[in-house]
Write an enzyme that holds these catalytic residues in place. Structure first.
Site, PDB file in Angstrom:
ATOM      1  N   ARG A  51       0.836  -1.190   0.000  1.00  0.00           N
ATOM      2  CA  ARG A  51       0.000   0.000   0.000  1.00  0.00           C
ATOM      3  C   ARG A  51       0.874   1.244   0.000  1.00  0.00           C
ATOM      4  NH1 ARG A  51       2.349   2.102   3.800  1.00  0.00           N
ATOM      5  NH2 ARG A  51       0.895   3.826   3.687  1.00  0.00           N
ATOM      6  N   GLY A  52       0.217   2.366  -0.227  1.00  0.00           N
ATOM      7  CA  GLY A  52       0.957   3.619  -0.370  1.00  0.00           C
ATOM      8  C   GLY A  52       0.984   3.966  -1.845  1.00  0.00           C
ATOM      9  N   ALA A  53       0.608   5.187  -2.198  1.00  0.00           N
ATOM     10  CA  ALA A  53       0.427   5.526  -3.612  1.00  0.00           C
ATOM     11  C   ALA A  53       1.614   5.128  -4.494  1.00  0.00           C
ATOM     12  CB  ALA A  53       0.119   7.026  -3.728  1.00  0.00           C
ATOM     13  N   ARG A  96      -7.748  -0.285  -6.740  1.00  0.00           N
ATOM     14  CA  ARG A  96      -8.086   0.767  -5.772  1.00  0.00           C
ATOM     15  C   ARG A  96      -8.234   2.069  -6.559  1.00  0.00           C
ATOM     16  NH1 ARG A  96      -4.321   1.327  -0.685  1.00  0.00           N
ATOM     17  NH2 ARG A  96      -6.186   2.306   0.230  1.00  0.00           N
ATOM     18  N   GLN A 200      -2.209   2.654  10.092  1.00  0.00           N
ATOM     19  CA  GLN A 200      -0.916   2.692   9.406  1.00  0.00           C
ATOM     20  C   GLN A 200       0.108   3.506  10.201  1.00  0.00           C
ATOM     21  OE1 GLN A 200      -3.863   3.115   7.768  1.00  0.00           O
ATOM     22  NE2 GLN A 200      -3.725   2.647   5.584  1.00  0.00           N
ATOM     23  N   ASP A 241      -2.327  10.938  -2.124  1.00  0.00           N
ATOM     24  CA  ASP A 241      -2.723   9.864  -3.039  1.00  0.00           C
ATOM     25  C   ASP A 241      -3.147  10.406  -4.388  1.00  0.00           C
ATOM     26  OD1 ASP A 241      -3.287   8.840  -0.094  1.00  0.00           O
ATOM     27  OD2 ASP A 241      -2.899   7.106  -1.389  1.00  0.00           O
ATOM     28  N   ASN A 251      -5.829  12.290   0.699  1.00  0.00           N
ATOM     29  CA  ASN A 251      -4.899  11.525   1.506  1.00  0.00           C
ATOM     30  C   ASN A 251      -5.717  10.742   2.519  1.00  0.00           C
ATOM     31  OD1 ASN A 251      -1.998  10.977   1.958  1.00  0.00           O
ATOM     32  ND2 ASN A 251      -2.387  11.822   3.992  1.00  0.00           N
ATOM     33  N   LYS A 252      -5.031   9.931   3.314  1.00  0.00           N
ATOM     34  CA  LYS A 252      -5.717   9.067   4.264  1.00  0.00           C
ATOM     35  C   LYS A 252      -6.775   9.802   5.076  1.00  0.00           C
ATOM     36  CE  LYS A 252      -5.333   5.669   4.423  1.00  0.00           C
ATOM     37  NZ  LYS A 252      -6.129   4.689   3.694  1.00  0.00           N
TER      38      LYS A 252
HETATM   39  C1  LIG Z   1       3.452   8.047  -0.045  1.00  0.00           C
HETATM   40  S1  LIG Z   1       1.786   7.887  -0.375  1.00  0.00           S
HETATM   41  C2  LIG Z   1       1.189   7.248   1.116  1.00  0.00           C
HETATM   42  C3  LIG Z   1      -0.276   7.491   1.268  1.00  0.00           C
HETATM   43  O1  LIG Z   1      -1.007   6.299   0.968  1.00  0.00           O
HETATM   44  C4  LIG Z   1      -1.723   5.943   2.121  1.00  0.00           C
HETATM   45  O2  LIG Z   1      -2.930   5.315   1.836  1.00  0.00           O
HETATM   46  P1  LIG Z   1      -2.995   3.683   1.946  1.00  0.00           P
HETATM   47  O3  LIG Z   1      -2.247   3.311   3.173  1.00  0.00           O
HETATM   48  O4  LIG Z   1      -4.478   3.401   2.029  1.00  0.00           O
HETATM   49  O5  LIG Z   1      -2.363   3.180   0.684  1.00  0.00           O
HETATM   50  C5  LIG Z   1      -1.937   7.243   2.845  1.00  0.00           C
HETATM   51  O6  LIG Z   1      -2.950   8.016   2.239  1.00  0.00           O
HETATM   52  C6  LIG Z   1      -0.580   7.853   2.680  1.00  0.00           C
HETATM   53  O7  LIG Z   1      -0.488   9.211   2.917  1.00  0.00           O
END
Ligand SMILES: CSC[C@H]1O[C@H](OP(=O)(O)O)[C@H](O)[C@@H]1O
Length: 360
Positions: A51-53, A96, A200, A241, A251-252
């Protein structure tokens, strides 16, 4: 580099599978997972094992390359192979909806496949997925340098969710300046929001920063206000994101609340991310799709027994939109963008004119 787990995404033996560190098991278990089928790859993205963009974009690139190797081994080639890869790419991109990096990486891989005349398609895809990964490493380093230029030794930084090496390739975006500061002996104090419901911040950010020896304090999301009121926070750093053309940023979930608190307490609020997260075709935050996830992540995911009445209705948006009016600057690998973003963001994509439009 204080990278707690190098190569958390990499190709498997024979380059027809992908190995990932299963982030759903952190911080209690370091477990790798090898994925070979499209279904396994999509499940890994949807269940946030990866996960993570930027990380899901890198992962999708390796997945398409691994799948092309499998298909060529079974005799697929030419237009039939390209058509099959187009379908596989569309399925991966749909795993996603919010992070634009996923579709950006898939589109880039398919362009490489279409342009691979005269060679095995997998060879072109192999170069492209490795280039995406390497470029992200370079971008995160530059973002970290720009972000660090906004801080000074002794500063307190509040962050939300996880935007460290696990969400990218190395350093990260929001955590990159913090890890770079640690490498250079610059002391910072970090307040990490746990970031319900998927935690997270607690599970990943606290783990990454603790592994790197950073002074990190884990707080519940509802404590962000008091740490800012106490004067312990000199900047908020968050990832992104998808950034719309006017600077509105997805973002989250909970990020917009941090931005509102930061504005109230006069704390600069910074978004950090690579230009691959900027979507100039998206006019504003209202046009960014917000992923909604299963309510069980709220009701029961982290508890020995459900912490809410069975089946109680839940609303579980995975992201929210921070209005551009609450963002002090957007830090990318091409420079620090300040308002008006409708002008400064497109300027990032104009032919480089020497120094970036805004240098620290
Ligand atoms: C460096 S982008 C990380 C970004 O992605 C996370 O979402 P997820 O954990 O659902 O993939 C979160 O929004 C972070 O800021």
């Amino acid at each position: 580099m204080t990278q707690p787990y190098p190569d958390h995404i990499r190709l498997g033996p024979g380059e027809d599978s992908v190995i990932l560190l299963d982030q759903t098991q952190l911080p209690n278990r370091l477990e790798e997972r090898q994925v070979r089928s499209l279904a396994e790859m999509i499940e890994a993205i949807r269940s946030l094992r990866v996960r993570g963009a930027p990380a899901i974009g890198i992962f999708a690139g390796y997945c398409l390359y691994a799948l092309s190797r499998q298909l060529e081994a079974r005799g697929w080639k030419g237009p039939a192979l390209l058509a099959e890869l187009e379908g596989l790419g569309a399925a991966l991109a749909g795993a996603r909806p919010t992070a634009v990096n996923l579709s950006w990486a898939v589109d880039r891989m398919l362009r490489a496949a279409r342009g691979s005349a005269g060679e095995h398609m997998s060879e072109a895809l192999g170069r492209e997925c490795r280039a995406i990964h390497q470029e992200d490493q370079d971008m995160c380093h530059k973002i970290s340098e720009y972000g660090l230029s906004l801080l000074q030794s002794g500063d307190g930084v509040l962050t939300h969710c996880n935007a460290g090496p696990l969400a990218t390739s190395r350093y990260g975006t929001a955590l990159g300046p913090i890890l770079l500061a640690q490498e250079r002996g610059i002391s910072l104090r970090v307040f990490a929001d746990e970031t319900r419901p998927l935690l997270q911040g607690a599970r990943l950010t606290a783990w990454e920063l603790q592994q790197a020896g950073v002074d990190v304090t884990l707080i519940c999301d509802n404590m962000a206000s008091i740490v800012m009121k106490n004067g312990w926070v000199q900047a908020c750093f968050v990832g992104c994101d998808r950034v719309a053309a006017n600077g509105d940023t997805a973002n989250k979930i909970g990020t917009s609340g941090v931005a509102i608190l930061a504005r109230h307490y006069g704390v600069p609020f910074y978004v950090l991310g690579p230009t691959s997260t900027i979507d100039l075709s998206c006019p504003d935050g209202d046009h960014i799709p917000i992923e909604e996830r299963d309510g069980e992540e709220i009701r029961s995911l982290w508890y020995r027994e459900p912490m809410a009445p069975s089946g109680v209705k839940c609303y579980n948006p995975a992201f929210d939109i921070t209005p551009h009016t609450l963002i002090s600057a957007i830090i990318t690998e091409r420079g620090i963008c300040r308002p008006p973003y409708s002008l400064s963001l497109p300027a990032l994509f104009s032919p480089p004119q020497g120094e970036p439009s805004y240098s620290p």
